[in-house]
Design an enzyme around this catalytic site. Structure first.
Site, PDB file in Angstrom:
ATOM      1  N   THR A 130     -12.418   0.009  -3.252  1.00  0.00           N
ATOM      2  CA  THR A 130     -12.707  -1.558  -2.843  1.00  0.00           C
ATOM      3  C   THR A 130     -13.598  -1.439  -1.842  1.00  0.00           C
ATOM      4  O   THR A 130     -13.621  -0.594  -0.922  1.00  0.00           O
ATOM      5  CB  THR A 130     -11.409  -2.170  -2.407  1.00  0.00           C
ATOM      6  OG1 THR A 130     -10.850  -1.460  -1.161  1.00  0.00           O
ATOM      7  CG2 THR A 130     -10.527  -2.109  -3.801  1.00  0.00           C
TER       8      THR A 130
ATOM      9  N   TYR B  34      -1.507  -0.469   9.942  1.00  0.00           N
ATOM     10  CA  TYR B  34      -1.756  -1.006   8.749  1.00  0.00           C
ATOM     11  C   TYR B  34      -0.392  -0.658   7.836  1.00  0.00           C
ATOM     12  O   TYR B  34       0.077  -1.344   7.237  1.00  0.00           O
ATOM     13  CB  TYR B  34      -2.847  -0.735   7.979  1.00  0.00           C
ATOM     14  CG  TYR B  34      -3.287  -1.014   6.231  1.00  0.00           C
ATOM     15  CD1 TYR B  34      -3.610  -2.264   6.223  1.00  0.00           C
ATOM     16  CD2 TYR B  34      -3.051  -0.271   5.458  1.00  0.00           C
ATOM     17  CE1 TYR B  34      -4.023  -2.691   4.967  1.00  0.00           C
ATOM     18  CE2 TYR B  34      -3.195  -0.562   4.056  1.00  0.00           C
ATOM     19  CZ  TYR B  34      -3.739  -1.934   3.857  1.00  0.00           C
ATOM     20  OH  TYR B  34      -3.836  -2.427   2.676  1.00  0.00           O
TER      21      TYR B  34
ATOM     22  N   SER C  94       0.833  -1.146  -0.088  1.00  0.00           N
ATOM     23  CA  SER C  94       0.113   0.059   0.009  1.00  0.00           C
ATOM     24  C   SER C  94       0.875   1.377  -0.044  1.00  0.00           C
ATOM     25  O   SER C  94       2.127   1.376   0.564  1.00  0.00           O
ATOM     26  CB  SER C  94      -0.942  -0.007   1.447  1.00  0.00           C
ATOM     27  OG  SER C  94      -1.537   1.278   1.402  1.00  0.00           O
TER      28      SER C  94
END
Length: 325
Positions: free
Chosen positions: A239, A204, A179
């Protein structure tokens, strides 16, 4: 400097033009990308994790259309089987099988690897795509923070266990979906698993930073003989995961978000193309071009040989496997 390189550099400066569909649209035209539909992957076997939604589903759909034999690894049996049936019906490709495992559960990962190795057949590509952004802290069955377990430790274990088969099938490749969020995080080992003041987006990013670092380490530690390693980031794609975990961001940036197919383009290209992806290893890609691992001086300072060695040792200790050299 060629026009395409100059424009690409300009797009890279403000993140919004690089990560959104603007970057995808401009680069695909300037670089005259080969259409993914033109690749013939008949006879190529690809294992992809996290293929039941979002980028993984878009990638699996395109790979199936190209004729690849797919192993879909998912944690929900009913959903994974349903996606398998949908892909067969949509593409006419019946060479799609399922393996059920949660990438954050190390014992389940070991069982999944055993199932793959028990089959007498090649494995040409391993795609680490599974992952989610948790808004609250959770732990895996092994007691590891869930994001780190599923996106760092599980992939490390699965790569180690399947590397012999990949070598037998060479040329082969291991691809990791990371990412762009990792650009804001330094390389952490002591605080790889957040405890106090847990923030899902930060955890994350930390895990994604570890992913791209490990990708480079796999490529430079003698494991690249016949097997190349690449990581990529999809930009900002629309998404279900982004909509659920970052609703405000999704609402504000929504019109500029990439489609899942656009976000998955470089992933599929890295699996399918035998040009640049097979003549280099350890790269980090966006829009079919290698990118720097750092945009900020503060994150670059954390990326030391000592920290890298500590990260590798942490993965070995907690996965229980020592990759062979």
């Amino acid at each position: 400097m060629p026009l395409a390189d100059a424009v690409d550099s300009i797009l890279e400066v403000p993140i919004v033009t690089s990560f959104t569909r603007i970057g995808y649209d401009v680069r695909s035209r300037l670089d005259r990308w080969r259409p993914l539909s033109s690749y013939d992957l008949d006879g190529r076997v690809v294992l992809i994790t996290g293929a039941t939604s979002g980028l993984g589903l878009a990638a699996a759909r395109q790979l199936a259309r190209c004729g690849a034999t797919l192993l879909l690894l998912g944690r929900d049996a009913a959903k994974t089987e349903s996606v398998r049936d949908q892909l067969v019906g949509l593409t006419g490709n019946s060479r799609i099988r399922t393996i059920i495992a949660d990438m954050g559960d190390l014992e389940a990962v070991r069982r999944a690897a055993t199932l793959v190795l028990e089959e007498d057949g090649p494995l040409h590509a391993l795609v680490h795509n599974a992952g989610a952004l948790h808004t609250t802290r959770a732990t895996s069955p092994d007691g590891i923070e869930a994001t780190v377990a599923s996106q760092v430790l599980g992939p490390f274990l699965l790569t180690t266990l399947l590397l012999p088969r990949l070598r037998e099938s060479r040329p082969a490749r291991v691809i990791t979906t990371s990412s762009g969020g990792m650009y804001g995080a330094g390389l952490e080992v002591e605080h790889l698993e957040m405890t106090a003041n847990y923030r899902g987006a930060k955890q994350y990013a930390i895990a994604k930073r570890a992913q791209v670092t490990l990708n480079e380490m796999w490529a430079t530690r003698g494991h690249d003989v016949g097997v190349v390693f690449h990581a990529m980031h999809p930009g900002w794609a629309d998404t279900p995961g982004i909509e659920a975990s970052l609703p405000r961001f999704h609402r504000i940036v929504g019109p500029l978000l990439r489609t899942p197919e656009q976000g998955a383009d470089t992933l599929v290209w890295l699996v399918a193309d035998d040009g640049a992806p097979m003549t280099s290893t350890g790269k980090f890609w966006l829009d079919r071009r290698p990118r720097s691992l750092h945009k900020l001086a503060k994150t670059r300072r954390t990326d030391t040989p000592q920290q890298r060695s500590r990260l590798w040792a942490w993965c070995v200790e907690h996965s229980g496997v020592e990759p062979s050299t």
